[in-house]
Design a protein around this motif. Structure first.
Motif, PDB file in Angstrom:
ATOM      1  N   ASP A 201       0.825  -1.204   0.000  1.00  0.00           N
ATOM      2  CA  ASP A 201       0.000   0.000   0.000  1.00  0.00           C
ATOM      3  C   ASP A 201       0.862   1.257   0.000  1.00  0.00           C
ATOM      4  O   ASP A 201       0.788   2.094   0.905  1.00  0.00           O
ATOM      5  CB  ASP A 201      -0.930  -0.019   1.223  1.00  0.00           C
ATOM      6  CG  ASP A 201      -2.000   1.059   1.140  1.00  0.00           C
ATOM      7  OD1 ASP A 201      -2.187   1.617   0.038  1.00  0.00           O
ATOM      8  OD2 ASP A 201      -2.634   1.344   2.171  1.00  0.00           O
ATOM      9  N   VAL A 202       1.684   1.386  -1.031  1.00  0.00           N
ATOM     10  CA  VAL A 202       2.602   2.527  -1.087  1.00  0.00           C
ATOM     11  C   VAL A 202       1.872   3.828  -1.400  1.00  0.00           C
ATOM     12  O   VAL A 202       2.375   4.913  -1.094  1.00  0.00           O
ATOM     13  CB  VAL A 202       3.721   2.282  -2.118  1.00  0.00           C
ATOM     14  CG1 VAL A 202       4.605   1.137  -1.676  1.00  0.00           C
ATOM     15  CG2 VAL A 202       3.140   2.001  -3.495  1.00  0.00           C
ATOM     16  N   ASP A 203       0.694   3.745  -1.990  1.00  0.00           N
ATOM     17  CA  ASP A 203      -0.054   4.967  -2.281  1.00  0.00           C
ATOM     18  C   ASP A 203      -0.483   5.666  -0.992  1.00  0.00           C
ATOM     19  O   ASP A 203      -0.571   6.898  -0.941  1.00  0.00           O
ATOM     20  CB  ASP A 203      -1.276   4.650  -3.148  1.00  0.00           C
ATOM     21  CG  ASP A 203      -0.898   4.475  -4.625  1.00  0.00           C
ATOM     22  OD1 ASP A 203       0.318   4.440  -4.917  1.00  0.00           O
ATOM     23  OD2 ASP A 203      -1.809   4.379  -5.466  1.00  0.00           O
ATOM     24  N   SER A 204      -0.761   4.885   0.067  1.00  0.00           N
ATOM     25  CA  SER A 204      -1.097   5.494   1.359  1.00  0.00           C
ATOM     26  C   SER A 204       0.104   6.221   1.935  1.00  0.00           C
ATOM     27  O   SER A 204      -0.033   7.280   2.567  1.00  0.00           O
ATOM     28  CB  SER A 204      -1.580   4.424   2.346  1.00  0.00           C
ATOM     29  OG  SER A 204      -2.824   3.883   1.935  1.00  0.00           O
ATOM     30  N   GLU A 205       1.293   5.681   1.717  1.00  0.00           N
ATOM     31  CA  GLU A 205       2.509   6.345   2.167  1.00  0.00           C
ATOM     32  C   GLU A 205       2.703   7.651   1.399  1.00  0.00           C
ATOM     33  O   GLU A 205       3.077   8.679   1.972  1.00  0.00           O
ATOM     34  CB  GLU A 205       3.712   5.427   1.984  1.00  0.00           C
ATOM     35  CG  GLU A 205       3.644   4.154   2.824  1.00  0.00           C
ATOM     36  CD  GLU A 205       4.908   3.316   2.715  1.00  0.00           C
ATOM     37  OE1 GLU A 205       5.878   3.777   2.079  1.00  0.00           O
ATOM     38  OE2 GLU A 205       4.922   2.202   3.266  1.00  0.00           O
TER      39      GLU A 205
END
Length: 303
Positions: A201-205
């Motif tokens: 879930d790199v988009d949340s980062e």
């Protein structure tokens, strides 16, 4: 172990200040393995707080041609934790820079409590550093201006949000991932279960970075699975960016990057160029040329 100094030795007559000045010219490793073991006077000089404003083991890791599987063992982590706790203790709060690898939550708790002046924290490849200790770091080390959490799979967007909220001076974030296109680089070195646990879930980062780090100037996201939408969020939320590393970001096209950065004239971008090995190209995931029609790597594609 070195022989004890005799009373007639000229070295034994050196003042604490002179001896500390001499020892300051040695590397951390040299001081740790030599002067600390000579005698009580030398140990006191070698652990003087003035010698522990920086604790940088990165040159030692970088000097090794290839990463060692032993670095990923519990025994090695225990040694690194012990060294870091000692450095924090001896620094008496003066530590401003820490660059290490393979530490754990245990030693970072000490950092959060004892390093109020910390400005640079690099903890690459720390399998057992989690949001728990990073939350304490964000609260206890609010002078941070640079953080490197590359290859730390147990750290999430929660930590990035807290760092952004509580560390107003933050200018540099490094959040690189292992090369997932050529796993042979890490095979037999990094444990398979750790490689497979890479955050998805790199988009949340990216959203946390965009929302809480408006003054960010340097961002590294090598081999991230960042989406075009998430990249746009970062560019909108971090208008002061001067350097953006997108090397290996397979989900981004040249058009995505151009659209997201169109208003950022002074931004230096490391584009997603990379070499895709023959063995990977022929696998199901990368077996279709059209997947790369617009991607930067096509201009150096080698088969």
């Amino acid at each position: 172990m070195a022989e004890p100094l005799s009373e007639s030795s000229s070295w034994a007559e050196l003042t604490h200040e002179c001896l500390t000045n001499i020892l300051s010219r040695l590397t951390i490793e040299q001081r740790w393995r030599g002067p600390m073991l000579v005698c009580k006077l030398w140990h006191r000089a070698a652990t003087d707080p003035s010698l522990f404003s920086h604790f940088d083991l990165e040159p030692r890791f970088e000097s090794t041609p290839t990463e060692s599987p032993a670095w990923w063992s519990p025994e090695f982590e225990t040694k690194i934790d012990s060294m870091l706790r000692s450095a924090v203790h001896w620094s008496l709060g003066s530590l401003s820079l820490i660059r290490i690898r393979h530490c754990s939550d245990s030693s970072l708790d000490f950092v959060a409590q004892g390093c109020p002046n910390l400005e640079v924290l690099s903890i690459k490849s720390c399998a057992n550093v989690t949001d728990r200790s990073m939350a304490k770091i964000a609260l206890g080390c609010q002078k941070l201006r640079e953080v490197d959490i590359s290859y730390c799979h147990e750290i999430s967007n929660i930590s990035l949000a807290l760092i952004g909220k509580h560390c107003p001076n933050i200018k540099t974030i490094k959040r690189n991932f292992f090369n997932n296109l050529d796993p042979s680089q890490h095979k037999g070195i990094v444990p398979d279960n750790y490689l497979n646990s890479c955050p998805q879930d790199v988009d949340s980062e990216a959203a946390a970075i965009a929302k809480f780090m408006p003054n960010l100037e340097h961002l590294e996201l090598g081999f991230s699975k960042l989406s075009a939408k998430a990249l746009s969020l970062i560019c909108e939320g971090c208008p002061k960016l001067k350097f953006l590393d997108l090397f290996g970001c397979v989900n981004l096209t040249s058009r995505d990057i151009a659209n997201a950065t169109s208003s950022m004239e002074n931004l230096e971008i490391r584009k997603p160029n990379f070499y895709i090995p023959r063995s990977v190209f022929h696998t199901e995931r990368y077996g279709h040329w059209r997947l790369y029609d617009e991607r930067f790597q096509t201009d150096i594609f080698r088969i």
